[in-house]
Enzyme design. Structure first.
Site, PDB file in Angstrom:
ATOM      1  N   HIS A  17       0.916  -0.720   4.117  1.00 37.38           N
ATOM      2  CA  HIS A  17      -0.332   0.024   4.298  1.00 37.38           C
ATOM      3  C   HIS A  17      -0.443   0.460   5.742  1.00 37.38           C
ATOM      4  O   HIS A  17      -0.042  -0.293   6.636  1.00 37.38           O
ATOM      5  CB  HIS A  17      -1.546  -0.849   3.913  1.00 37.38           C
ATOM      6  N   ASP A  32      -2.459  -1.103  -4.996  1.00 37.17           N
ATOM      7  CA  ASP A  32      -1.768  -0.535  -6.157  1.00 37.17           C
ATOM      8  C   ASP A  32      -0.748  -1.482  -6.789  1.00 37.17           C
ATOM      9  O   ASP A  32      -0.212  -1.192  -7.854  1.00 37.17           O
ATOM     10  CB  ASP A  32      -1.060   0.762  -5.749  1.00 37.17           C
TER      11      ASP A  32
HETATM   12  N1  ACO Z   1       9.133  -0.408   1.173  1.00 39.36           N
HETATM   13  C1  ACO Z   1      10.123  -0.477   2.113  1.00 39.36           C
HETATM   14  N2  ACO Z   1       9.953  -0.208   3.417  1.00 39.36           N
HETATM   15  C2  ACO Z   1       8.729   0.168   3.812  1.00 39.36           C
HETATM   16  C3  ACO Z   1       7.655   0.259   2.917  1.00 39.36           C
HETATM   17  C4  ACO Z   1       7.881  -0.048   1.554  1.00 39.36           C
HETATM   18  N3  ACO Z   1       6.915   0.022   0.656  1.00 39.36           N
HETATM   19  N4  ACO Z   1       6.549   0.655   3.583  1.00 39.36           N
HETATM   20  C5  ACO Z   1       6.925   0.814   4.868  1.00 39.36           C
HETATM   21  N5  ACO Z   1       8.238   0.500   5.005  1.00 39.36           N
HETATM   22  C6  ACO Z   1       8.996   0.464   6.262  1.00 39.36           C
HETATM   23  C7  ACO Z   1       9.394   1.864   6.736  1.00 39.36           C
HETATM   24  O1  ACO Z   1      10.643   2.254   6.237  1.00 39.36           O
HETATM   25  C8  ACO Z   1       9.379   1.679   8.239  1.00 39.36           C
HETATM   26  O2  ACO Z   1      10.549   0.998   8.598  1.00 39.36           O
HETATM   27  P1  ACO Z   1      11.257   1.300  10.039  1.00 39.36           P
HETATM   28  O3  ACO Z   1      10.253   0.907  11.084  1.00 39.36           O
HETATM   29  O4  ACO Z   1      12.482   0.467  10.023  1.00 39.36           O
HETATM   30  O5  ACO Z   1      11.546   2.779  10.044  1.00 39.36           O
HETATM   31  C9  ACO Z   1       8.210   0.727   8.484  1.00 39.36           C
HETATM   32  O6  ACO Z   1       8.120  -0.050   7.264  1.00 39.36           O
HETATM   33  C10 ACO Z   1       6.893   1.420   8.745  1.00 39.36           C
HETATM   34  O7  ACO Z   1       6.640   2.308   7.670  1.00 39.36           O
HETATM   35  P2  ACO Z   1       5.885   3.685   7.811  1.00 39.36           P
HETATM   36  O8  ACO Z   1       6.262   4.570   6.660  1.00 39.36           O
HETATM   37  O9  ACO Z   1       6.102   4.230   9.186  1.00 39.36           O
HETATM   38  O10 ACO Z   1       4.372   3.181   7.698  1.00 39.36           O
HETATM   39  P3  ACO Z   1       3.135   4.095   7.374  1.00 39.36           P
HETATM   40  O11 ACO Z   1       1.963   3.397   7.908  1.00 39.36           O
HETATM   41  O12 ACO Z   1       3.384   5.492   7.829  1.00 39.36           O
HETATM   42  O13 ACO Z   1       3.116   4.133   5.773  1.00 39.36           O
HETATM   43  C11 ACO Z   1       2.685   3.614   3.511  1.00 39.36           C
HETATM   44  C12 ACO Z   1       2.251   3.407   4.980  1.00 39.36           C
HETATM   45  C13 ACO Z   1       2.798   5.101   3.205  1.00 39.36           C
HETATM   46  C14 ACO Z   1       1.624   3.015   2.599  1.00 39.36           C
HETATM   47  C15 ACO Z   1       4.059   2.912   3.287  1.00 39.36           C
HETATM   48  O14 ACO Z   1       3.932   1.525   3.532  1.00 39.36           O
HETATM   49  C16 ACO Z   1       4.602   3.156   1.895  1.00 39.36           C
HETATM   50  O15 ACO Z   1       5.279   4.177   1.669  1.00 39.36           O
HETATM   51  N6  ACO Z   1       4.323   2.238   0.901  1.00 39.36           N
HETATM   52  C17 ACO Z   1       4.754   2.440  -0.466  1.00 39.36           C
HETATM   53  C18 ACO Z   1       3.835   3.403  -1.191  1.00 39.36           C
HETATM   54  C19 ACO Z   1       2.484   2.783  -1.498  1.00 39.36           C
HETATM   55  O16 ACO Z   1       2.390   1.682  -2.025  1.00 39.36           O
HETATM   56  N7  ACO Z   1       1.428   3.536  -1.211  1.00 39.36           N
HETATM   57  C20 ACO Z   1       0.041   3.118  -1.486  1.00 39.36           C
HETATM   58  C21 ACO Z   1      -0.671   2.793  -0.214  1.00 39.36           C
HETATM   59  S1  ACO Z   1      -2.305   2.182  -0.555  1.00 39.36           S
HETATM   60  C22 ACO Z   1      -3.142   3.564  -0.976  1.00 39.36           C
HETATM   61  O17 ACO Z   1      -2.913   4.647  -0.484  1.00 39.36           O
HETATM   62  C23 ACO Z   1      -4.097   3.457  -1.982  1.00 39.36           C
END
Ligand code: ACO
Length: 433
Positions: free
Chosen positions: A310, A367
């Protein structure tokens, strides 16, 4: 209790091009601190650059507070745990939209007004029938919502008065339920079922979807709690889209439709559907958790552990905690045994101990378990994100209302730093290489 937001005693000092600039500090009522840069460009020629708005406060807001480090979420100062246990979806909708808990008579009038919008225009029914049966219900919902503007010109004026805003929230909350259920009925090739005003909000929705009037109390209650948990979540992607579109004074139907579109994406509300598909794939492929997580951790795979991570929560998502408990209880009450729940729990346990997830502070979000409850309640997978939209609607409406009523309201229009070519000259097409 609310503490007034205030400008802090001191300002931030910024040294730029050999000049000292004072930037006011703004402190929110829960102690959040911000540097006010609204005069930065005028005074220095500089703008701030913050891709993805990681550190940008786009507005001040008195609706929802969340602390991502401590896992706190409050609607209008009320902890989400209390609201989920003691309130209802319609009451919490009133709370976020009007800023206070309703009296008995206010609540009754609100509920009745929503229930009075128990039908949609014939033209919208025809529109739903024109979609292919395979259409995703989010596409149908988004199109239906923006189409409502054609039947409600009186609510499409630039500045709505109080009565019109009261009508808009009641009408949209009443009609979104009908449109969502009808989108589903159409996908199943089934006739539409007229709403039954004698049923509560969630039971009526299930009735319109399934035709079964005897909706179990536990089912209606579980749905109600899920909707409560989705009511508002401050400046997330869909809410920011609502504020962005609404700031151009686009009509309320177009504005809310934009929220639905943003919500659909798998990184946002679309994750609830993606989680279920992921769990199903793990089950069907027979992959172990470790093998699946290895794939997720490989940056070249392009896959993520859906329902994890998140932007703001870096400890735990309080909604996920409530949902996990509700999930066990709903499945037990309904006598449902779902192998996907076992897979989700196993996956969570392994991920929470894995250095990759620990280092990045990735935890289950709202979720991760919601889809399993929806499934147990008989809601089909492609309706999960629609359920999220129904829950988030009052939050979008509250955020839009707050924005248009705020003194100094302005169209949202971020800046950019241009990085493209600077000195090209036109070459006729025949002379281009
Ligand atoms: N699985 C694997 N790796 C992940 C995940 C995940 N679910 N989420 C983040 N990471 C990793 C990224 O690859 C990144 O790694 P790095 O630093 O080595 O490059 C690091 O964690 C940071 O991730 P970002 O994408 O930069 O974080 P951001 O805050 O931009 O994204 C998000 C947040 C979009 C929710 C992300 O965690 C994600 O894609 N999760 C999966 C989708 C999801 O469940 N979305 C629902 C969110 S809740 C809502 O909107 C209701």
């Amino acid at each position: 209790m609310s503490a007034a937001q205030k400008l802090g005693p001191s300002s931030a000092k910024l040294r730029l091009d050999d000049k000292d600039i004072d930037l006011p500090i703004f402190i929110g009522s829960e102690g959040e601190k911000a540097i006010d840069v609204t005069k930065l460009r005028a005074e220095t020629g500089y703008v701030t650059l913050d891709s993805g708005y990681m550190d940008t406060g786009a507005c001040t807001s008195a609706i929802t507070f969340l602390d991502g480090e401590l896992g706190i979420l409050k609607y209008r100062g009320y902890p989400i745990e209390e609201i989920a246990e003691k309130s209802s979806f319609l009451e919490s909708s009133y709370l976020v939209f009007y800023g206070k808990l309703p009296s008995e008579s206010e609540y009754k009038a609100f509920v009745q007004r929503i229930a009075s919008f128990d039908d949609i225009p014939e033209g919208i029914k025809q529109q739903i029938k024109c979609f292919p049966k395979t259409a995703h219900p989010m596409a149908v919902l988004s199109a239906n919502l923006v189409s409502l503007s054609a039947w409600n010109e009186d609510l499409c004026t630039q500045d709505l008065n109080k009565d019109q805003k009261d009508t808009a929230i009641a009408q949209l909350m009443g009609q979104i339920k009908v449109m969502a259920a009808y989108a589903y009925r159409h996908s199943q090739g089934k006739d539409f079922i007229k709403s039954d005003k004698s049923l509560d909000y969630c039971s009526d929705f299930v009735y319109m979807m399934t035709g079964d009037k005897n909706v179990k109390k536990e089912v209606a209650k579980a749905l109600d709690v899920l909707l409560i948990l989705h009511v508002d979540h401050e400046q997330n992607c869909s809410t920011s889209s609502v504020r962005m579109v609404g700031s151009s004074k686009a009509n309320i139907f177009a504005t809310i439709s934009a929220g639905v579109d943003a919500l659909w994406g798998p990184l946002h509300g679309g994750a609830n559907q993606a989680v279920l598909e992921m769990l199903q794939e793990i089950k069907d492929s027979g992959k172990g958790y470790e093998a699946f997580l290895a794939e997720v951790k490989d940056k070249n795979s392009g896959s993520r552990l859906m329902g994890f991570g998140h932007r703001v929560y870096k400890n735990f998502d309080p909604r996920a905690k409530i949902i996990k408990v509700a999930c066990d209880s709903v499945l037990q009450t309904l006598g449902v045994q779902d192998p996907l729940l076992d897979i989700a729990k196993g996956l969570e346990a392994v991920a929470l101990k894995d250095e990759y997830f620990v280092a990045r502070k990735l935890y289950p979000n709202v979720d991760f378990y919601s889809g399993i409850i929806y499934r147990a309640l008989g809601i089909p997978t492609n309706m999960f994100t629609v359920m999220f939209a129904m829950g988030r609607l009052p939050g979008w409406m509250a955020q839009w209302k707050e924005m248009v009523e705020q003194p100094g309201f302005k169209i949202c229009r971020p800046r950019q730093i241009y990085t493209g070519d600077t000195h090209n000259h036109y070459v006729a097409i025949k002379d281009r290489k």
